[in-house]
Write an enzyme that holds these catalytic residues in place. Sequence first.
Site, PDB file in Angstrom:
ATOM      1  CG  MET A  13     -69.921 -10.654 -37.512  1.00  0.00           C
ATOM      2  SD  MET A  13     -69.524  -9.161 -38.430  1.00  0.00           S
ATOM      3  CE  MET A  13     -71.112  -8.329 -38.429  1.00  0.00           C
ATOM      4  CB  VAL A  75     -74.559 -17.193 -31.331  1.00  0.00           C
ATOM      5  CG1 VAL A  75     -74.030 -16.700 -29.988  1.00  0.00           C
ATOM      6  CG2 VAL A  75     -76.076 -17.202 -31.330  1.00  0.00           C
ATOM      7  CB  ALA A  77     -78.360 -17.733 -38.424  1.00  0.00           C
ATOM      8  CB  SER A 127     -74.740  -5.125 -43.733  1.00  0.00           C
ATOM      9  OG  SER A 127     -73.850  -5.232 -44.834  1.00  0.00           O
ATOM     10  CE  LYS A 182     -76.414  -8.406 -43.795  1.00  0.00           C
ATOM     11  NZ  LYS A 182     -75.781  -9.401 -42.966  1.00  0.00           N
ATOM     12  CG  HIS A 185     -77.359  -5.832 -47.667  1.00  0.00           C
ATOM     13  ND1 HIS A 185     -76.385  -6.794 -47.462  1.00  0.00           N
ATOM     14  CD2 HIS A 185     -76.700  -4.656 -47.752  1.00  0.00           C
ATOM     15  CE1 HIS A 185     -75.196  -6.215 -47.428  1.00  0.00           C
ATOM     16  NE2 HIS A 185     -75.360  -4.909 -47.600  1.00  0.00           N
ATOM     17  CG  ASN A 186     -76.443 -10.654 -46.911  1.00  0.00           C
ATOM     18  OD1 ASN A 186     -76.451  -9.474 -46.566  1.00  0.00           O
ATOM     19  ND2 ASN A 186     -75.868 -11.587 -46.182  1.00  0.00           N
ATOM     20  CD  GLU A 189     -72.604  -9.125 -49.447  1.00  0.00           C
ATOM     21  OE1 GLU A 189     -73.159  -8.421 -48.580  1.00  0.00           O
ATOM     22  OE2 GLU A 189     -71.935 -10.131 -49.160  1.00  0.00           O
TER      23      GLU A 189
END
Length: 474
Positions: A13, A75, A77, A127, A182, A185-186, A189
Amino acid sequence: PETSIGLIGLGTMGAALALNIAEKGFPIAVWNRTGDVTRRFHAAAGPLAERIVPTESLAELVAAIAPPRAIILMVPAGQAVDDQIAALAPLLSPEDLVIDAGNANFHDTNRRAASGLPMRFLGMGVSGGEEGARHGPAIMGGGARADWDRIAPVMEAIAARAEDGTPCATWMGEAGAGHFVKTVHNGIEYADMQMIAETYGLMRDGLGMASPAIGETFAAWNEGVLRSYLIEISAAVARAGDPATGAPMLDVILDTAGQKGTGRWTAIEAQHLATPVPVIEAAVMARNVSARIDERRAGEARFGSGPQRLAVELASLEAALIAGKILCYAQGFAMIEIAGRAFGWHLDLPAIARVWRAGCIIRSAMLNDMATALAEDSARNLVLAPFFAERLQSAVPALRRIVAQSVLHGHALPALATGLGWFDLMRTSRGTANMIQAQRDFFGAHGFDRLDGRDDHDGPWKMGGESSTVTAAR
Ligand code: NDP
């Protein structure tokens, strides 16, 4: 080059994000724990290399950035983020800004924000995977508004753009609000992916369709109401062949799903907030069951060979998925609404629907309509918004048929079925919790409210209690 931005962590990422930032015209200094990675990254950056300053130590990184600095952490989490913040602390001044762009648990971000760090701090959800990070992610910022405003020009430049041109980079609220959004969101998802997998299973095992034909079906759905990134890639993976064997790719992939935990965090947080997200919980559960492959094999050997053939229309399946998706998002947005109030964040639901419209994994055409419906009244459950109520009214009968057929023929549809169960609860004004209340009063003297409003909160088992208690005990 003169730069005010730095990035730590050139993994999948971080590397993609650094290239994206450089490409949009912002010089950037980078550092990675393993120095080789930095050197290889810089060497492979092509023409963008001239906007990238590779550094060999944290001190060198900090020295390469003009104050006030903004340093992005990409890096893993958890501890790595705390360690990096601690290592940066003696090198930075109070006006410098550290941005944790990994998938932090928002409770950690809240904790960090409240811990009196010696620098400014933002928690930012990103994301879209590697491709998104490289060419346009959806970005959910959290922390002090003024700190977000400082880096917003960079984030808006690198973010995906919705069809109307709006950048998908938005400040969500204070402290952990960005990482919270987020996380949900996941969770959504997970649920979206699970419901698609369930329709795949019905086509494969119920209708006996081969993988390429299933791919064609998803591709057709992608032209309609379901148009979305996840349907698009489902079409692509179902159509793909295995280069090694020539078999459909899906047919050679082991059916145990991995997870990094963000779906689980959503389910856990929903429980803490007492807000129902059963479709997300079912999706997490299904991944957990998928991992127990030996037990599933033993189960099939003992109880029979799984799902049977059935007759359902593909159009009904599509409608069922539309209904399931609306129900799932209604639960997710309701959770965000509750959390916003619980954490004092004043989350802007239409803005969240808009930031998800491009760049992120759950991007879809339907989010446009959701943003519109939430803008009408964000405290109203999405299923009650006229647009979606109408859509549900036409799609739920198909969901009901699909779930009923599946149950009769031994197909597991945990997410779609539980979505329907929730919907049926949500449209029942006289439920069955009167029985629960009576039971609670019976064994725990918890009392209850009466429908007729009388000021009398205990059942007869309290007054002449002996006989009913004795009957129950026998
Ligand atoms: P990678 O494993 O590809 O990269 C991890 C990077 O972090 C490497 O540069 C590694 O350096 C560095 N690193 C690891 N441990 C430490 C440490 N203790 N101290 C300092 N640096 C460390 O991970 P990703 O790029 O995939 O993920 C980064 C973050 O982004 C995670 O929080 C992830 O959850 C999140 N994320 C990932 C997405 C994805 O699709 N992959 C999508 C959205 C968010 P080294 O080279 O020395 O090992």
